[in-house]
Design a protein around this motif. Structure first.
Motif: not given
Length: 153
Positions: A123-145
């Motif tokens: 649903n829309t709520t779950d999709a939004s949560r997944i998007i935010e989770s992936l964005k945070q994951w991406q940010q952590r990876v980019e920061n580590a790099q």
């Protein structure tokens, strides 16, 4: 194994090599995993029970002997949120944080996050949560790099 009949040794070796490719394991990682599981670095040196041990271990790492039916037969979700999720997933793959960029791998991630077997069922709520989770994951990876790049100077 879950089948009543265990495959032959050559078939087990073949399946393990297919799993290596499906899980996108490089040679060093693959050999290390074999050695950790059996003490042997080559499937040709292994007994049938050792091959079964390796096969079972590969299943815990995401190897599927048969593709998930729900993903293969459903039309790919193409709403804006699903497209954004896929885009973030591919970005994480390109950054090296995700080893498998396939729709099946994404579906498994979605299932771990939401309990739903594919993007089509989110649903829309779950999709939004997944998007935010992936964005945070991406940010952590980019920061580590970025930190790694600074430390390597």
């Amino acid at each position: 194994m879950t089948n009543k009949r265990t495959p032959t040794v050559p078939k087990l070796i073949q399946i393990i090599h297919i799993a290596k490719n499906q899980l996108d394991l490089d040679e060093a990682t693959y050999r290390h995993m074999l050695t950790e599981q059996t003490g042997k670095s080559s499937t040709k040196q292994m007994t049938k029970s050792e091959l079964v041990t390796v096969f079972e271990h590969l299943k815990t790492k995401g190897f599927a002997t048969k593709p998930a039916k729900s993903v293969g037969k459903l039309k790919q979700a193409d709403d804006p949120q699903s497209k954004k999720i896929r885009s973030l997933w591919i970005t994480l793959y390109e950054l090296g944080a995700v080893r498998n960029s396939s729709e099946l791998a994404l579906a498994k991630y979605v299932e771990r996050q939401t309990g739903k077997s594919a993007l089509q069922f989110v649903n829309t709520t779950d999709a939004s949560r997944i998007i935010e989770s992936l964005k945070q994951w991406q940010q952590r990876v980019e920061n580590a790099q970025a930190i790694a790049a600074i430390n390597n100077k």
